[in-house]
Design an enzyme around this catalytic site. Structure first.
Site, mmCIF file in Angstrom:
data_model
loop_
_atom_site.group_PDB
_atom_site.id
_atom_site.type_symbol
_atom_site.label_atom_id
_atom_site.label_comp_id
_atom_site.label_asym_id
_atom_site.label_seq_id
_atom_site.Cartn_x
_atom_site.Cartn_y
_atom_site.Cartn_z
ATOM 1 C CG ASP A 126 -0.508 -0.088 2.508
ATOM 2 O OD1 ASP A 126 0.531 0.533 2.779
ATOM 3 O OD2 ASP A 126 -1.147 -0.752 3.337
ATOM 4 C CB THR A 186 2.874 -2.782 7.376
ATOM 5 O OG1 THR A 186 1.775 -2.254 6.625
ATOM 6 C CG2 THR A 186 3.781 -3.603 6.492
ATOM 7 C CE LYS A 234 -13.961 -12.065 7.253
ATOM 8 N NZ LYS A 234 -13.049 -10.980 7.306
ATOM 9 C CG PHE A 252 6.439 -4.374 9.125
ATOM 10 C CD1 PHE A 252 7.073 -3.630 8.148
ATOM 11 C CD2 PHE A 252 6.496 -5.757 9.039
ATOM 12 C CE1 PHE A 252 7.756 -4.236 7.110
ATOM 13 C CE2 PHE A 252 7.179 -6.381 8.006
ATOM 14 C CZ PHE A 252 7.818 -5.613 7.044
#
Length: 189
Positions: free
Chosen positions: A39, A127, A140, A172
């Protein structure tokens, strides 16, 4: 749990998902390929380390920095990931897709992996605290669906495909701000 997943001496991202020695030996004997989805917050903290990790192991990578937010958690983003998987030509048994980021990132990657060739392995590396305690432990995955123009339904398209491996590295969490930590703490409660 692992310490310093991005240390080149740690081979978990490369072979940690392979349970047996014979398959691991076969994987080591070939050129490794990885689609790595992160991301937007990840590169500023870990981008250089991620690239150095894969370079140290001569892995052909496609790093995708995506706006993995709830607003973008849709089939189009999952298909963008599937296109990268296809273009790189990964082996659907030996080349897992890797998600490094928060829960939305892990959801989208899991869904893309579940639909590409009916099951491509993927690895989750959370993270965020929310990703660490919630998204990382579930089987899921899913994306939101526009049921009618302007009306989005959360996780209406989904699959149950557990990751081949989840790597929990507490280091992280040191880069998170107070809001992220509070959100994760609320999820724990």
């Amino acid at each position: 749990e692992t310490l310093d997943v991005l240390d080149p001496a740690n081979e978990a991202l490369l072979f940690g998902f392979i349970p047996d020695a014979a398959t691991r030996a076969r994987a080591r004997a070939r050129t490794l390929k990885r689609v790595v989805v992160v991301d937007e917050a990840v590169p500023s903290h870990y981008g250089e380390r991620i690239e150095a990790y894969f370079k140290a192991h001569n892995v052909t990578t496609r790093m995708m920095v995506l706006p993995t937010t709830e607003e973008n958690k849709n089939i189009e983003m999952a298909l963008k990931i599937a296109e990268e998987i296809h273009e790189l030509g990964i082996d659907r048994r030996l080349d897992p897709v890797i998600a490094i980021g928060g829960g939305v990132c892990m959801d989208i990657v899991g869904f893309a992996a579940s639909i590409y060739r009916r099951r491509t392995p993927y690895i989750r590396v959370p993270t965020t605290l929310m990703g660490y305690v919630d998204a990382s432990v579930g089987a899921k995955s899913g994306v939101n669906f526009e049921a009618e123009p302007g009306v989005w339904k959360k996780n209406k398209l989904g699959a149950y495909l557990p990751p081949a491996l989840t790597l929990l590295d507490r280091s992280f969490l040191s880069t998170l701000d107070a809001r992220q930590l509070a959100n994760g703490a609320a999820e724990i409660v």
